[in-house]
Write a protein that holds these residues in place. Structure first.
Motif, short mmCIF file in Angstrom:
data_model
loop_
_atom_site.label_atom_id
_atom_site.label_comp_id
_atom_site.label_asym_id
_atom_site.label_seq_id
_atom_site.Cartn_x
_atom_site.Cartn_y
_atom_site.Cartn_z
N ASN A 119 0.86 -1.19 0.00
CA ASN A 119 0.00 0.00 0.00
C ASN A 119 0.89 1.24 0.00
O ASN A 119 2.11 1.14 -0.03
CB ASN A 119 -1.02 -0.01 1.16
N SER A 151 -6.28 6.56 1.44
CA SER A 151 -5.46 5.55 0.77
C SER A 151 -5.23 5.96 -0.68
O SER A 151 -6.18 6.00 -1.47
CB SER A 151 -6.18 4.20 0.79
N GLN A 198 -7.46 -2.70 1.92
CA GLN A 198 -6.89 -1.70 1.03
C GLN A 198 -5.41 -1.96 0.77
O GLN A 198 -4.58 -1.06 0.81
CB GLN A 198 -7.11 -0.30 1.58
N GLN A 199 -5.10 -3.22 0.53
CA GLN A 199 -3.75 -3.59 0.14
C GLN A 199 -3.82 -4.29 -1.21
O GLN A 199 -4.82 -4.92 -1.53
CB GLN A 199 -3.15 -4.58 1.14
N ARG A 215 -4.72 -0.51 9.72
CA ARG A 215 -5.79 0.17 8.99
C ARG A 215 -6.08 1.48 9.71
O ARG A 215 -6.18 1.49 10.94
CB ARG A 215 -7.02 -0.73 8.99
N ASN A 273 -9.10 8.52 7.88
CA ASN A 273 -8.50 9.46 6.91
C ASN A 273 -7.86 10.69 7.56
O ASN A 273 -7.46 11.61 6.87
CB ASN A 273 -9.55 9.92 5.91
#
Ligand code: SF4
Length: 207
Positions: free
Chosen positions: A11, A18, A44-45, A80, A83
């Motif tokens: 990532n 992300s 989100q990898q 994780r 934002n």
């Protein structure tokens, strides 16, 4: 002999959301076969497979363009995060990065998902991950044992609160060490907590 391929979880590191930049995608493309499938995980990898003979070169290149890479398997996953919408310092991004550097990639009995969130709104969903950290005012709360998937889905329990960054790091280290020492092979972290006992863990790591 045919080439071995090493899986890596990739990532763009901890930031405001992300993101991946075009030069990072180009760097990835340099080391992947043209028809290789790239898995995008719920964490989100990107899961990619790099030829073993090019692994060290690939890591150097990824470092240059700011890509973060992690081992795939029974390790602590990368943190994780939310934002950080209210600002980097206010929401403790340096602490999230410090925690990630410390724990991501540590070996554990079963893949472990940690999550961090910069305020009690909880966009990083810390309560439904194995280890959850929530910043509250100037201190940190630590939750353990959350599980988002399956019939056994449940929220984590508050393990400790009002922690300074150093206290948080130390406590997470101790919890992970206990899990490593006493967790059975492939025993998920929430299951380990149920078997070993939440209070027993507290007694052993909070002095
Ligand atoms: S948890 Fe708080 S700081 Fe983080 S994105 Fe949500 S509202 Fe913003």
């Amino acid at each position: 002999m045919s080439e071995r391929y090493i899986p890596l979880a990739i990532n763009g590191g901890i930031s405001h959301g992300s993101w991946l930049k075009p030069n990072q995608l180009l760097a990835l493309g340099e080391y992947l076969e043209e028809d290789q499938e790239i898995e995008l995980t719920t964490l989100q990898q990107l899961i990619v497979k790099v030829p073993e003979s090019q692994l060290e070169d690939a890591k150097k290149k990824f470092d240059e363009v700011g890509l973060k890479y992690y081992k795939v398997g029974n390790f602590v996953k990368s943190l994780r995060t939310c934002n950080f919408c209210k600002g980097e310092e206010e929401e403790g991004m340096p602490v999230a990065k410090g925690l990630n550097e410390r724990i991501a990639g540590q070996e554990v009995p079963f893949t472990l998902r940690p999550a961090y969130t910069g305020c009690p709104v909880g966009c990083g969903e810390p309560l439904i991950n194995d280890i959850g950290v929530m910043k509250k005012k100037d201190r940190y709360q630590l939750y353990i044992g959350g599980q988002a998937k399956g019939y056994n889905a449940k929220v984590g329990q508050l393990f400790a609160e009002d922690l300074t960054p150093d206290e948080l790091y130390e406590l997470v280290d101790k919890v992970l060490e206990l899990y490593r020492q006493h967790g059975r092979k492939r025993e998920k972290f929430p299951k380990f907590i149920s078997r070993y006992g939440f209070e027993n863990i507290r007694e052993e790591v909070i002095v």
